[in-house]
Design an enzyme around this catalytic site. Structure first.
Site, PDB file in Angstrom:
ATOM      1  N   LYS A  52      -9.440  30.424 -16.220  1.00 19.51           N
ATOM      2  CA  LYS A  52     -10.196  30.280 -17.475  1.00 19.51           C
ATOM      3  C   LYS A  52      -9.471  31.004 -18.614  1.00 19.51           C
ATOM      4  CE  LYS A  52     -14.375  29.449 -14.923  1.00 19.51           C
ATOM      5  NZ  LYS A  52     -15.569  29.954 -14.255  1.00 19.51           N
ATOM      6  N   GLN A  96     -19.005  35.186 -14.275  1.00 19.40           N
ATOM      7  CA  GLN A  96     -18.474  34.496 -13.101  1.00 19.40           C
ATOM      8  C   GLN A  96     -19.407  34.682 -11.906  1.00 19.40           C
ATOM      9  OE1 GLN A  96     -15.658  32.484 -13.052  1.00 19.40           O
ATOM     10  NE2 GLN A  96     -16.380  31.955 -11.009  1.00 19.40           N
ATOM     11  N   ASP A 119     -21.603  27.940 -19.965  1.00 24.64           N
ATOM     12  CA  ASP A 119     -21.625  27.329 -18.626  1.00 24.64           C
ATOM     13  C   ASP A 119     -22.740  26.274 -18.538  1.00 24.64           C
ATOM     14  OD1 ASP A 119     -19.655  27.988 -16.807  1.00 24.64           O
ATOM     15  OD2 ASP A 119     -20.584  29.902 -16.245  1.00 24.64           O
TER      16      ASP A 119
END
Ligand code: NAP
Length: 283
Positions: A52, A96, A119
């Site tokens: 990322k 995460q 997300d």
């Protein structure tokens, strides 16, 4: 021979599009920043976070890393999220997953401002997807829609079957296909006659988490087959939920693993970071 849907190529095109948008914004004096929070040192998470950060560097998005020890308390993590929510220089917040068992993922996701939920896991993002309000789309299913459309396949009126009903893939996938005017069926572990239902699909999306589960007997001749699954065997080789060699001769188009859906998730995350800025400025 089926069309092999090239997720690496398509994700590259999307990242280039994002890079152009970021560059344009920078010329207007706007910086796009993603805060990436990792708890502990799980090797798989470290790889995902690293990828990322690389994508941020490529697209010109600033990435700010927050590496917290495994022992961090839920309260400490929530306090960091609160701080990032209030920081105007941060456009997107990514925590995460998975988190250590002593921290509630659900509480953490709910703590992220829905305006920074790149997300797309917050309940408000899920609700926005359901009702068509502005909000973030979860990256993997949004990436699948891009793969289908950029292969030149029109979803309107197509029989779409999604196998899997998780909150991060199956359910939002079904909503997105519906939004694209597909006729959608969602299957799961309690579905009866899965093979017959799957065989109705013009577009079959598989997200069940079982290596090579779907063979040609589940697939209609000429279907578009999208394999979301990722598995690594003992030899380190990757495969999906679809038995590629069995299904490929029957399909019109199919995603390989690796190189199909996988690369799209990060590209869509980058796209969401720019969308975050626009959502925050209501433009
Ligand atoms: P998950 O949360 O484990 O959900 C799996 C779903 O499949 C569940 O809804 C389950 O049904 C259903 N299922 C399991 N066995 C089945 C069977 N025999 N027949 C029909 N349905 C069955 O998994 P997920 O998070 O959605 O992920 C699915 C796969 O995609 C995994 O391999 C994961 O690693 C991969 N993935 C890839 C990406 C990417 O970037 N490419 C992103 C996310 C996930 P029930 O609800 O009835 O249990």
């Amino acid at each position: 021979m089926a069309i092999r849907i090239d997720g690496r190529k398509i994700s590259g095109i999307i990242k280039d599009e994002v890079r152009d948008s970021v560059e344009k914004l920078r010329k207007e004096g706007v910086e796009i920043t993603l805060a990436v929070v990792q708890v502990g040192e799980d090797p798989a998470s470290t790889v995902y976070v690293g990828n990322k950060k690389k994508a941020c560097a490529y697209t010109g998005i600033n990435s700010r890393a927050y590496n917290l020890p495994e022992s961090v308390t839920e309260a400490e993590l929530l306090a960091l999220i609160d701080e990032l929510n209030g920081d105007e220089s941060v456009n997107g917040i990514l925590v995460q997953l998975p988190l250590p068992p002593h921290i509630s993922e659900s509480r953490v996701i709910k703590a992220i401002s829905p305006l920074k939920d790149v997300d797309g896991f917050h309940v408000q993002s899920a609700g926005a997807l359901m009702t068509g309000e502005p909000g973030f789309l979860p990256c993997t299913p949004a990436g699948v829609i891009e793969l289908i459309k950029r292969t030149g396949v029109d979803i309107t009126g197509k029989e779409c079957v999604v196998i899997g009903r998780s909150n991060i893939v199956g359910k939002p996938m079904a909503m997105l296909l519906l939004r694209e005017n597909g006729t959608v069926t969602v299957c799961h572990s309690k579905t009866k006659n899965l093979r017959e239902v799957a065989k109705r699909a013009d577009i079959l999306v598989v997200a069940i988490g079982r290596p090579k589960f779907i063979d040609a007997s589940y697939v209609k001749e000429g279907a578009v087959v999208i394999d979301v699954g990722i598995h690594r065997n003992e030899g380190g080789k990757l495969c999906g939920d679809v038995d590629f060699d069995s299904v490929e001769p029957k399909a019109y188009a199919i995603t390989p693993v690796p190189g199909g859906v996988g690369p799209m998730t990060i590209a869509m995350l980058m796209k969401n970071c720019v969308a975050a800025y626009r959502l925050q400025k209501s433009i």
